[in-house]
Design a protein around this motif. Structure first.
Motif, mmCIF file in Angstrom:
data_model
loop_
_atom_site.group_PDB
_atom_site.id
_atom_site.type_symbol
_atom_site.label_atom_id
_atom_site.label_comp_id
_atom_site.label_asym_id
_atom_site.label_seq_id
_atom_site.Cartn_x
_atom_site.Cartn_y
_atom_site.Cartn_z
ATOM 1 N N ALA A 164 34.613 35.426 43.868
ATOM 2 C CA ALA A 164 35.474 35.259 42.696
ATOM 3 C C ALA A 164 34.680 35.354 41.400
ATOM 4 O O ALA A 164 35.167 35.887 40.394
ATOM 5 N N ARG A 165 33.467 34.847 41.409
ATOM 6 C CA ARG A 165 32.625 34.962 40.221
ATOM 7 C C ARG A 165 32.262 36.426 39.960
ATOM 8 O O ARG A 165 32.195 36.881 38.817
ATOM 9 N N ALA A 166 32.039 37.191 41.040
ATOM 10 C CA ALA A 166 31.663 38.604 40.900
ATOM 11 C C ALA A 166 32.843 39.474 40.491
ATOM 12 O O ALA A 166 32.674 40.458 39.757
ATOM 13 N N ASP A 167 34.050 39.130 40.960
ATOM 14 C CA ASP A 167 35.231 39.954 40.657
ATOM 15 C C ASP A 167 36.479 39.083 40.676
ATOM 16 O O ASP A 167 37.308 39.174 41.585
ATOM 17 N N GLY A 168 36.613 38.260 39.653
ATOM 18 C CA GLY A 168 37.754 37.354 39.580
ATOM 19 C C GLY A 168 39.084 38.090 39.522
ATOM 20 O O GLY A 168 40.071 37.666 40.143
ATOM 21 N N ALA A 169 39.129 39.175 38.793
ATOM 22 C CA ALA A 169 40.371 39.940 38.679
ATOM 23 C C ALA A 169 40.768 40.537 40.025
ATOM 24 O O ALA A 169 41.958 40.554 40.382
ATOM 25 N N ASN A 189 39.955 45.867 50.837
ATOM 26 C CA ASN A 189 38.950 46.929 50.914
ATOM 27 C C ASN A 189 38.199 47.107 49.601
ATOM 28 O O ASN A 189 36.998 47.403 49.589
ATOM 29 N N ALA A 190 38.896 46.905 48.488
ATOM 30 C CA ALA A 190 38.248 47.046 47.187
ATOM 31 C C ALA A 190 37.185 45.972 46.966
ATOM 32 O O ALA A 190 36.232 46.172 46.205
ATOM 33 N N LEU A 191 37.332 44.835 47.647
ATOM 34 C CA LEU A 191 36.381 43.737 47.488
ATOM 35 C C LEU A 191 35.213 43.784 48.475
ATOM 36 O O LEU A 191 34.255 43.020 48.340
ATOM 37 N N VAL A 192 35.295 44.647 49.473
ATOM 38 C CA VAL A 192 34.263 44.698 50.515
ATOM 39 C C VAL A 192 32.847 44.763 49.949
ATOM 40 O O VAL A 192 31.946 44.069 50.448
ATOM 41 N N PRO A 193 32.577 45.572 48.908
ATOM 42 C CA PRO A 193 31.201 45.617 48.389
ATOM 43 C C PRO A 193 30.686 44.260 47.903
ATOM 44 O O PRO A 193 29.467 44.043 47.853
ATOM 45 N N ARG A 194 31.594 43.350 47.551
ATOM 46 C CA ARG A 194 31.174 42.025 47.073
ATOM 47 C C ARG A 194 30.877 41.058 48.216
ATOM 48 O O ARG A 194 30.176 40.056 48.013
ATOM 49 N N PHE A 195 31.428 41.323 49.392
ATOM 50 C CA PHE A 195 31.415 40.318 50.446
ATOM 51 C C PHE A 195 30.031 40.044 51.042
ATOM 52 O O PHE A 195 29.611 38.895 51.146
ATOM 53 N N SER A 196 29.331 41.090 51.466
ATOM 54 C CA SER A 196 28.092 40.863 52.209
ATOM 55 C C SER A 196 27.050 40.133 51.379
ATOM 56 O O SER A 196 26.239 39.366 51.920
ATOM 57 N N ALA A 197 27.050 40.335 50.070
ATOM 58 C CA ALA A 197 26.074 39.667 49.208
ATOM 59 C C ALA A 197 26.390 38.189 49.014
ATOM 60 O O ALA A 197 25.557 37.447 48.497
#
Length: 235
Positions: A164-169, A189-197
């Motif tokens: 949420a901090r990386a992509d709250g919107a 799917n749009a959030l997948v790049p944020r998940f693993s980190a």
């Protein structure tokens, strides 16, 4: 279970693919429809999920004060499990139109935070940018040594807060998508790049869509509360 970084990410990737990439059975888009009582869904593999989310919406609309008290409780509090179960049981007659729901504390917690976030931050001007918020304060509740009873719940919340901090919107858009819709799948799917980190170090997190969405809802909820209250700015 603790694992090395490579193994942790491999397990996460496989579980995430199973949770997100399954085709949606329904194609509704838009915001969740508020219901007075959940209607038991008796068809489709996501029937229990759809019913549980409607049930949580009804609970929050009828018992906001009790739900807020639950949200503030530490997971390792001796009274936590009993109080959570009491919320579930007490809402049965008012919030379930026939049939039965199976109680699962992790799933129920997540759906309650989805409904609580929607109730407390319903408007388009809800905070989604948290770079100036030093901390939501949630992790600090547990001190330096996290009790075993709270480890999994805290790991999920911290994961959700990180995303949420990386992509709250993006997280807010996901929470506004109908369960099991093509819109929801696209937003996952749009959030997948944020998940693993954002997997907490030393943790392996198993995700289904409902658990993942609940974790993101809780993380966004606590960051939004901190932003609303004027939490100390990040250095």
């Amino acid at each position: 279970m603790k694992t090395g970084g490579g193994r942790r990410r491999l397990v996460f990737g496989a579980l995430l693919a199973a949770a997100i990439c399954a085709p949606a059975e329904a194609q509704e888009t838009g915001t969740l429809i508020q219901r007075k009582a959940a209607q038991i869904q008796d068809r489709g593999k996501n029937a229990a999920r759809l019913t549980m989310e409607s049930f949580a919406q009804c609970l929050v609309s009828r018992s906001r004060g009790r739900v807020t008290k639950f949200a503030e409780m530490r997971v390792d509090d001796a009274a936590y499990g009993k109080y959570l179960r009491s919320l579930f049981d007490a809402a049965g007659d008012a919030c379930l139109s026939g049939g039965q729901l199976q109680f699962n504390s992790v799933v129920f917690r997540g759906t309650v935070f989805q409904a609580l976030y929607a109730a407390e931050f319903p408007t388009a001007d809800a905070p989604v940018e948290f770079s100036t918020v030093a901390s939501s304060g949630y992790r600090a509740r547990y001190g330096d040594a996290v009790p075993d009873a709270a480890r999994s719940a805290l790991a999920l919340e911290q994961f959700g807060e990180c995303v949420a901090r990386a992509d709250g919107a993006g997280v807010r858009a996901l929470l506004g998508a109908n369960a099991n819709s093509s819109d929801e799948t696209a937003r996952f799917n749009a959030l997948v790049p944020r998940f693993s980190a954002c997997i907490p170090k030393g943790e392996t997190l198993a995700f289904s869509k409902i658990i993942l969405k609940g974790a993101l809802a809780e993380g966004l909820y606590w960051l939004s509360k901190a932003a609303e209250s004027g939490a100390p700015a990040a250095p």
